[in-house]
Motif scaffolding. Sequence first.
Motif, short mmCIF file in Angstrom:
data_model
loop_
_atom_site.label_atom_id
_atom_site.label_comp_id
_atom_site.label_asym_id
_atom_site.label_seq_id
_atom_site.Cartn_x
_atom_site.Cartn_y
_atom_site.Cartn_z
N SER A 377 1.17 -1.28 0.30
CA SER A 377 -0.03 0.06 -0.26
C SER A 377 0.73 1.52 -0.36
N ARG A 378 2.15 0.88 0.59
CA ARG A 378 2.84 2.19 0.79
C ARG A 378 3.59 2.75 -0.62
N ILE A 380 2.31 0.95 -3.87
CA ILE A 380 1.43 1.19 -4.92
C ILE A 380 1.99 0.67 -6.17
N SER A 455 2.57 6.28 -2.58
CA SER A 455 1.30 6.58 -1.95
C SER A 455 1.59 8.19 -1.61
#
Length: 552
Positions: A377-378, A380, A455
């Motif tokens: 998620s950090r 991407i 992110s």
Amino acid sequence: MFDASLPDPGRLARLSDGELIDAVTGWARASAAAEARKVAAIAELHQRLCTDAAATHAFWVCDDCDALAAQLSCALTINHGRALSQIELATAMRHRLPKVGAKFLAGDIPISTVTSILARTELVTDERALAQLDSKLSERAVAWGSLTKYSLEKALDVWVDRFDPDAVKRTRSSSRGCYFTVGSGSDNADGTTTVHGRVSNADAAIMEQRIASMARNVCEDDPRTLDQRRSAAIGAIHAGSMFLACACDNPDCTAKVDDGRGSSFVVHVIADRESLDAPQDPLLHGDDVKDTESAGDTESAEHTETTEHTETTEHTETTTEPRRKAALIPAARNAILPPAMLAELIAQGATIRFVGDPTGAEDHYRPSTALQRFIRSRDITCRFPGCDRPAAHADIDHTTAWPCGVTHSANCKCYCRLHHLIKTFWPGFSDAQHPDGTVVVTTPTGHAYSTKPLSGLIFPGWDTAAESPPPPAQATQPSVGRHLKMPTRRRSRAQNRAARIKAERMRNAALRASQVRPVASRQTYRAENSHDEYTFRPAGHEPDYGNDPPPF
């Protein structure tokens, strides 16, 4: 008149229109010449690192050409595919078409024309034909700058056909041209994506029947148009369902089935916490709102519009509601999902998991599920400079190799498989990572390039910084024979290219042979169950009907 000092705005203002046109022409030539010099430098690098004499890793999955492309990706901030295209263009101008390359260096031919020449002459393998083409194209390409791309390709095909007919690029048959493409992230800013392709007639009939059936099996209160229901049916099919859930607001509707789009299929969406609270948009589906008031209701309509405008103005003056932020689907090339569509996805049964804060070091090689979720998620995307492959499909790499380096968010990041192999096995490539997620990649020439997590740009309020990981227990030493672990390929890049060109030339030769029919002066056929004889001339001639009266 072309003056190199023209970009000064004050000087430009004093020039006539004709002098400005001369400036445009001059800078266009300078731009082409500069591009050609960049390409020449790439050709020299390829000569040193990737030729038969210099290449030593021809059968590695990530060969010498991939290693050079990785350096170009860092230097030019382009993806790996474009870097390989630059290498192909450079080698062609240096070895295959040197006279065209000389015109390119002089600025006489723009990069667009050079690219088309490279594409249309790719299949030419005969050295004599290639030399003749090089001479003819270098003479005529200067005057082809005004042609459209289609016309330019046709002009190039004429000359290729003259010297090497089997090298003409031909469109494949429809059956060989089947494809299905889901559009890239460049066309999905409004929450939708273009899907296009070509399938066989049999598959098309199956798809049409299934989609039509699913689009009809909803209740009459479904607010979506037929086109919107057909589009939604595609998603339900790929989620493994043969039914389409009705979108009406009746909780007792029998067509409100679980079609799998929100519950059975996993789609990772990254969003701010406030985006999860966005309400569903009642006007998200259905026809566009149109002015349907009749002439007799004009006064009433005007009154309604004025009242709504006044209420909106007063609300804006008294309250300031923060703008809802869109969500991101990283697996779909960073597709944007508006808050209303995110709310609909949640309403259909999507599971919400919150990405936790970065945790401390873990005492095992494989990151935990929570740590993997945070890292993907950090980041991407792949963290190698120029690469935008989604992190959802990437490897999680230890910057300082395990077990010397710990499993920690500040020591792990996402690399696609290609760049993971290059960093791990190719000598001269190294990287370092900072607690905020910044990655610094150093190439064999000693140049350093840094990338920051995407992110931070999309979700600036999210602090992804972590505490510094514990220092390595010992210095990392490459193991003996490590290069033997690099995956290999059965055929080298040059062998693959030669096989592909040979196969396409053989198809072209077979197609040309099938189009050449033996010419007979006259052929006689006897009609079935009849004693009458009919005589026909070869194709392209008027038929000879003999002395038979009409209707022949």
